[in-house]
Design a protein around this motif. Sequence first.
Motif: not given
Length: 381
Positions: A17-20, A91-95, A175-176, A290-292
Motif C-alpha cells: 500500500e505504501a508503494i501504491l 511496483g512491488g516484487g511481482i516479477l 517507489p516508496a 522490507l517496507h518497514s
Amino acid sequence: MKIGIVGNYGNDNNGDEAILLSIIKQVTSTFKINSNEITVFSNNPKQTAERYGVTSFPLYYKSGNAVKTFFATYKNNKRIVKTFDFLIIGGGGILMDLYKREAPLFGSYAMMAKNSKTPYVVYGCGAGPLSSDLGKWFIRYMAKHAESISVRDPESVELLKSVGVKEQVLTIGDPAFSLRQSSTEKSEIPTKIGITAVPYYNAGYWPEGNPAIYNDYIEGMAKNLDNIAAHHNVELTFFATKFPQDADVTKDIEKKMIHKDNITIIDSNLLPDDILDVTAQQDIIIGTRLHSLILATCTETPIMAISYHHKVNDFMKLAHLEKYAFPIGDINKQETLFLDAFNEMKENWSATIENTKKLSQELYDESMNGTEQFVKAVNKK
C-alpha cells in the motif's frame, strides 16, 4: 487523462500500500491530475477506491482453474485498459513465480495493453524467484513490449538478464522512497527501538509451514532482543506492515522474552502514513519486512535487518548496510547480533544519523527520477 495502475494492491499488505500511495502521488504530481483520473486494479476494489479516491476494478476474475481465470480476467479488464493513456505495471516484487500466479497475472495486463495499443511501463519492481518456463516467458513478454522497464535493485537487473530479457532495465529504487519525510530529532543516545516480524514458515501463512523453523526464528528474535534490553535502558515497540499476521508473530516473540517491562505491541492495522509516524518516533528499526526498512529510511531512522528473503539482502546491499543484515537462520545461533550492532551504532551515533539522512535523500532522488518513464510512455500514445 486516464492512467491505470496494476500491482498486488488491496491485499492488506501495507508495504504494498505504501508503494501504491507513492505511485499515485507521483502520477498526480507529474501530470497535475486528480486521483479520480487514476484506475487501480485491486484485490479489494471498494477499499482501494475509498482509501485513495481512485476508480478501482478487480485485479482478477476467479473462474474454475488458472487457465479460465486468466481468460476471464483478460476479457473483463482489456476493455478498461483500452481506455487508458498509459498503464503502470508495478511496483512491488511481482516479477516472480513463487506463488505461480504472479507472472501470468501481471503478464496478462501487458498483453491487454499491447493488444489495445495502450503504452505501458514496468515500474520499480523486484524480480525473483523465477523458476518455471512459463513464468520466464511472461516476464520476457512484459519486458519486450514495455515502453520501459525498471526495477528496485541491481540484483533484479541481473536476474532478468539471466532469464533472457534483452531490453534495457533501469534501476530506480523502490517507489516508496518518494514518501520521504523530514525527520524528527533523534535522541542523544538511541533508546527507542521499533521491530517488525514476519510469519516465517508459519503454517497459517507460509506456502509450506514448518513449526520447527518458525519456532527457531521467534526464539532467536526473543533472545537477541532480550540481550539488548539486559544491557541498555531501551523501549521496544513491535508494529506490523501486514496485519494481523505480523502482529501475531510479535506476540509469540514477546511470550518468549524475559525482559518485558518496556515492550509495546501496536496491535492494529497501520496504513503507510501511520507506519511513517511510528518509524519517525524510533531511534532504530530492526526490520524483517522490507517496507518497514524502506519506510524507516524515508523518516531517516537507522536500520538493521533480518534477511528472510533475497529482497531484504538486495536492499541492504544497495544501501551499503550489509554488515547490519542478519540471515534469518543465524538469529537463534548468535544471540548478540542485535546487541553488537546496537553498540556499534550507539558508539558512532552522530555519524549513524548523518549517514542515514544522506541515504534517505539519495534514495528519494533516485525514486523521483523514475517518473521520467511516465512522461515518455504518455508521449507514445
